[in-house]
Scaffold this motif. Structure first.
Motif, PDB file in Angstrom:
ATOM      1  N   THR A   1       0.947  -1.168  -0.310  1.00 58.95           N
ATOM      2  CA  THR A   1       0.133  -0.661  -0.103  1.00 58.95           C
ATOM      3  C   THR A   1       0.293   0.935   0.342  1.00 58.95           C
ATOM      4  O   THR A   1       0.472   2.050   0.227  1.00 58.95           O
ATOM      5  CB  THR A   1      -1.212  -0.728   0.907  1.00 58.95           C
ATOM      6  OG1 THR A   1      -0.375  -0.141   2.269  1.00 58.95           O
ATOM      7  CG2 THR A   1      -2.282  -1.098   1.039  1.00 58.95           C
ATOM      8  N   THR A   2       2.592   1.203  -0.675  1.00 56.74           N
ATOM      9  CA  THR A   2       2.943   2.454  -0.809  1.00 56.74           C
ATOM     10  C   THR A   2       3.202   2.903  -1.956  1.00 56.74           C
ATOM     11  O   THR A   2       3.915   1.982  -2.887  1.00 56.74           O
ATOM     12  CB  THR A   2       4.648   1.844   0.399  1.00 56.74           C
ATOM     13  OG1 THR A   2       3.938   1.490   1.515  1.00 56.74           O
ATOM     14  CG2 THR A   2       5.305   3.148   0.461  1.00 56.74           C
TER      15      THR A   2
ATOM     16  N   ASN B   1      13.410   0.805  -3.294  1.00 57.32           N
ATOM     17  CA  ASN B   1      12.761   0.960  -2.260  1.00 57.32           C
ATOM     18  C   ASN B   1      12.222  -0.338  -2.221  1.00 57.32           C
ATOM     19  O   ASN B   1      11.511  -0.656  -0.639  1.00 57.32           O
ATOM     20  CB  ASN B   1      11.029   1.674  -3.011  1.00 57.32           C
ATOM     21  CG  ASN B   1      11.607   3.359  -2.854  1.00 57.32           C
ATOM     22  OD1 ASN B   1      11.247   3.674  -1.859  1.00 57.32           O
ATOM     23  ND2 ASN B   1      11.999   3.658  -4.130  1.00 57.32           N
TER      24      ASN B   1
END
Length: 75
Positions: free
Chosen positions: A35-36, A54
């Motif tokens: 959800t990032t 990331n």
């Protein structure tokens, strides 16, 4: 209740925010892990590098932001 399959969470995040992202990020590539949201990038290559930076080896989604997704025919 069925379990989420790979990238279901990422696709949900994309669909939830697509309208707002179209205003400022049309045609850019969104990078989403779980959800990032890791950001928006002008090319697939820069988005892929950002995704690796990331999220590493974990699953992440790279999806270009269009008002309507293009349809490609392969003959």
């Amino acid at each position: 209740m069925s379990e989420d399959t790979s990238l279901d969470a990422e696709l949900r995040v994309f669909q939830q925010h697509k309208k707002e992202w179209l205003q400022f990020h049309a045609r850019e590539f969104a990078v989403i892990g779980a959800t990032t949201v890791a950001g928006f990038y002008p090319s697939y290559e820069t988005a892929f590098c950002a995704g690796l930076k990331n999220f590493g080896a974990k699953d992440f989604l790279i999806k270009q932001i269009w008002a309507e997704d293009p349809v490609y025919f392969i003959y």
